[in-house]
Design a protein around this motif. Structure first.
Motif, short mmCIF file in Angstrom:
data_model
loop_
_atom_site.label_atom_id
_atom_site.label_comp_id
_atom_site.label_asym_id
_atom_site.label_seq_id
_atom_site.Cartn_x
_atom_site.Cartn_y
_atom_site.Cartn_z
N GLU A 98 39.94 41.44 49.65
CA GLU A 98 38.82 41.36 48.72
C GLU A 98 37.98 42.63 48.65
O GLU A 98 37.46 42.97 47.58
CB GLU A 98 37.91 40.18 49.10
N ASN A 99 37.82 43.34 49.76
CA ASN A 99 36.97 44.54 49.74
C ASN A 99 37.52 45.60 48.81
O ASN A 99 36.78 46.20 48.02
CB ASN A 99 36.82 45.10 51.16
N SER A 100 38.83 45.85 48.90
CA SER A 100 39.44 46.84 48.01
C SER A 100 39.41 46.36 46.57
O SER A 100 39.20 47.15 45.64
CB SER A 100 40.87 47.14 48.45
N ALA A 101 39.60 45.06 46.37
CA ALA A 101 39.56 44.50 45.01
C ALA A 101 38.18 44.69 44.39
O ALA A 101 38.05 45.03 43.21
CB ALA A 101 39.94 43.02 45.05
N LYS A 102 37.13 44.47 45.19
CA LYS A 102 35.76 44.67 44.70
C LYS A 102 35.53 46.11 44.29
O LYS A 102 34.89 46.38 43.26
CB LYS A 102 34.76 44.27 45.78
N GLU A 136 34.60 47.47 40.63
CA GLU A 136 33.34 48.20 40.42
C GLU A 136 33.57 49.50 39.66
O GLU A 136 32.79 49.87 38.77
CB GLU A 136 32.70 48.51 41.78
N LEU A 137 34.66 50.21 40.00
CA LEU A 137 34.94 51.49 39.36
C LEU A 137 35.71 51.34 38.05
O LEU A 137 35.92 52.31 37.33
CB LEU A 137 35.74 52.38 40.33
N GLY A 138 36.15 50.11 37.76
CA GLY A 138 36.89 49.88 36.52
C GLY A 138 38.26 50.52 36.50
O GLY A 138 38.73 50.96 35.46
N ILE A 139 38.91 50.58 37.67
CA ILE A 139 40.23 51.20 37.78
C ILE A 139 41.29 50.14 38.06
O ILE A 139 40.99 48.98 38.30
CB ILE A 139 40.26 52.29 38.87
N GLY A 140 42.56 50.55 38.05
CA GLY A 140 43.64 49.62 38.32
C GLY A 140 43.69 49.22 39.79
O GLY A 140 43.19 49.93 40.67
N TYR A 141 44.29 48.07 40.05
CA TYR A 141 44.38 47.56 41.42
C TYR A 141 45.82 47.17 41.73
O TYR A 141 46.47 46.47 40.94
CB TYR A 141 43.47 46.34 41.60
N VAL A 142 46.32 47.64 42.87
CA VAL A 142 47.66 47.30 43.33
C VAL A 142 47.53 46.54 44.64
O VAL A 142 47.00 47.07 45.63
CB VAL A 142 48.52 48.56 43.55
N PHE A 143 47.99 45.29 44.64
CA PHE A 143 47.92 44.49 45.87
C PHE A 143 49.23 44.58 46.64
O PHE A 143 50.31 44.35 46.08
CB PHE A 143 47.60 43.03 45.55
N GLY A 144 49.13 44.88 47.93
CA GLY A 144 50.30 45.05 48.78
C GLY A 144 50.83 43.73 49.34
O GLY A 144 50.71 43.47 50.53
N HIS A 145 51.44 42.93 48.47
CA HIS A 145 52.07 41.69 48.92
C HIS A 145 53.15 41.98 49.96
O HIS A 145 53.40 41.16 50.84
CB HIS A 145 52.69 40.99 47.70
N PHE A 146 53.77 43.15 49.88
CA PHE A 146 54.83 43.50 50.82
C PHE A 146 54.28 43.85 52.21
O PHE A 146 55.06 44.08 53.14
CB PHE A 146 55.67 44.68 50.28
N ARG A 157 37.40 38.82 38.32
CA ARG A 157 36.06 38.27 38.08
C ARG A 157 34.99 39.38 38.03
O ARG A 157 34.05 39.32 37.24
CB ARG A 157 35.72 37.26 39.18
N GLN A 158 35.15 40.41 38.88
CA GLN A 158 34.10 41.42 39.00
C GLN A 158 34.39 42.71 38.25
O GLN A 158 33.60 43.65 38.30
CB GLN A 158 33.86 41.72 40.49
N PHE A 159 35.50 42.79 37.53
CA PHE A 159 35.88 44.03 36.85
C PHE A 159 34.82 44.45 35.84
O PHE A 159 34.31 43.65 35.05
CB PHE A 159 37.22 43.84 36.13
N ARG A 160 34.49 45.76 35.87
CA ARG A 160 33.54 46.35 34.93
C ARG A 160 34.26 47.39 34.08
O ARG A 160 34.83 48.35 34.62
CB ARG A 160 32.39 47.02 35.68
N PRO A 161 34.27 47.24 32.77
CA PRO A 161 34.93 48.22 31.90
C PRO A 161 34.34 49.61 32.09
O PRO A 161 33.13 49.77 32.20
CB PRO A 161 34.65 47.68 30.49
N THR A 162 35.21 50.60 32.13
CA THR A 162 34.78 51.99 32.27
C THR A 162 35.65 52.88 31.39
O THR A 162 36.47 52.40 30.62
CB THR A 162 34.90 52.47 33.74
N TYR A 163 35.47 54.19 31.60
CA TYR A 163 36.27 55.18 30.88
C TYR A 163 37.76 54.90 31.04
O TYR A 163 38.55 55.10 30.13
CB TYR A 163 35.93 56.56 31.42
N TYR A 164 38.17 54.44 32.24
CA TYR A 164 39.59 54.26 32.52
C TYR A 164 40.20 53.10 31.74
O TYR A 164 41.30 53.20 31.23
CB TYR A 164 39.80 54.03 34.02
N SER A 165 39.48 52.00 31.69
CA SER A 165 40.05 50.82 31.06
C SER A 165 38.96 49.84 30.66
O SER A 165 37.93 49.73 31.35
CB SER A 165 41.02 50.13 32.02
N LEU A 166 39.18 49.13 29.57
CA LEU A 166 38.25 48.10 29.12
C LEU A 166 38.57 46.74 29.72
O LEU A 166 37.77 45.82 29.63
CB LEU A 166 38.27 48.01 27.59
#
Length: 331
Positions: free
Chosen positions: A174-178, A182-192, A207-216
């Motif tokens: 959750e910490n990395s996801a938050k 917050e930065l509005g960037i992509g997220y890769v979860f290490g299921h492996f 739930r907490q994603f904020r649109p930014t320059y990188y992505s809406l």
């Protein structure tokens, strides 16, 4: 619609070497592009016999020059050991060479033992707690948005490009996801690596994603081990080498991928058998029908459509065929 990408640790099989493995990596990347894989990313590992990707940036440049349009990326740069400014310039350099094809994935991992990490930082004992600050600065350098009053305000990462590389955070909870949200960037979860925390992490990110320059809108990728055989039985046999490899890596032993014969000859203890069973939660193994069923279930579980797969079996041809079978399912 499932999108497939590859995360390559460039595993060296027992009996082979870095030279041959790296040449096969280039061949595999070209095959992946022809099959329709969307991204080809490289991991970063240090002071190991069995993983030949120590510099994702160099591998990305090599593979981008050897292919035409597949996206290349890092999975990921170990940011705590480095300067955010230098990382930004490395990836802007790549973006200038291969416009629109560059992904910058970063992670918080120390990169190995404490001694290895000190060697990477030239003996400077850098705190992992600085990672959130480093990630923010990296984002500012990539987008020329360093706040006024910051000690490095006015410094621009060169070369200047029309748009920055896409920025992704690799995480396992959750910490990395938050932070990614917050930065509005992509997220890769290490299921492996740690599959149990994935659903909560992805829900937090969405739930907490904020649109930014990188992505809406949020973009999430699930990274997992996959071994796809002609039959379930063949896939199980191919996965034997990956099972033993993971056990050895976890114990700090030889990290080269053992052969199936080596795995069959190994006398597993009860503890090792239990560990293999637990490790299988990190993998999808089976025929095309079985693999499709399991990945479709994971897509529903995680509410995402892109999977980044690793296949670390001993035989290169079987590794390539596994990726081909997987592509035949979805691409």
């Amino acid at each position: 619609m499932v999108t497939l990408s590859i995360l390559d640790q460039v595993p060296i099989p027992s009996g082979s070497d870095a030279y041959k493995t790296l040449e096969q990596t280039r061949e595999l990347a070209r095959t992946a592009e022809a099959l329709g894989y969307y991204r080809y990313w490289f991991a970063e590992h240090h002071s190991t016999k069995g993983l030949a990707s120590t510099s994702p940036e160099i591998m990305m440049s090599h593979i981008a020059a050897s292919t035409s349009y597949i996206k290349v990326g890092s999975g990921g740069v170990l940011l705590p050991q480095y300067s955010p400014f230098k990382v930004a310039e490395n990836f802007r350099q790549l973006e200038a060479l291969h416009p629109g094809r560059v992904d910058l994935g970063v992670g918080r991992s120390p990169g190995g033992t404490a001694k290895t990490r000190l060697a990477l930082t030239d003996g400077i004992n850098k705190s992992l707690n600085e990672f959130p600050r480093q990630l923010e600065e990296l984002s500012h350098y990539l987008t020329d948005s360093m706040p006024r009053g910051h000690e490095f305000s006015g410094i621009k990462a060169a070369p200047q490009t029309d748009s920055p590389p896409s920025l992704w955070l690799l995480g396992m909870g959750e910490n990395s996801a938050k932070k990614a949200a917050e930065l509005g960037i992509g997220y890769v979860f290490g299921h492996f690596i740690k599959p149990d925390r994935g659903k909560n992490a992805l829900q937090t990110y969405y739930r907490q994603f904020r649109p930014t320059y990188y992505s809406l809108s949020p973009s999430a990728i699930i990274a997992l081990f996959v071994v796809c055989g002609e039959t379930d039985e063949e896939a199980e046999e191919l996965a034997l080498s990956q099972d033993l490899w993971l056990l050895r890596v976890e114990k700090g032993l030889d990290s080269r991928v053992p052969s199936i014969d080596e795995a069959k000859q190994h006398r597993f203890t009860v503890t090792e058998e239990e560990r293999i069973k637990d490790n299988r939660k990190r993998m999808v193994i089976g025929s095309k029908e079985t693999v499709k069923k399991k990945i479709d279930e994971l897509a529903e579980h995680y509410q995402t459509e892109e999977f980044m797969v690793l296949t670390n079996v001993h035989d290169y041809d079987e590794r390539r065929k596994s990726y081909e079978r997987l592509a035949n399912i979805y691409l």
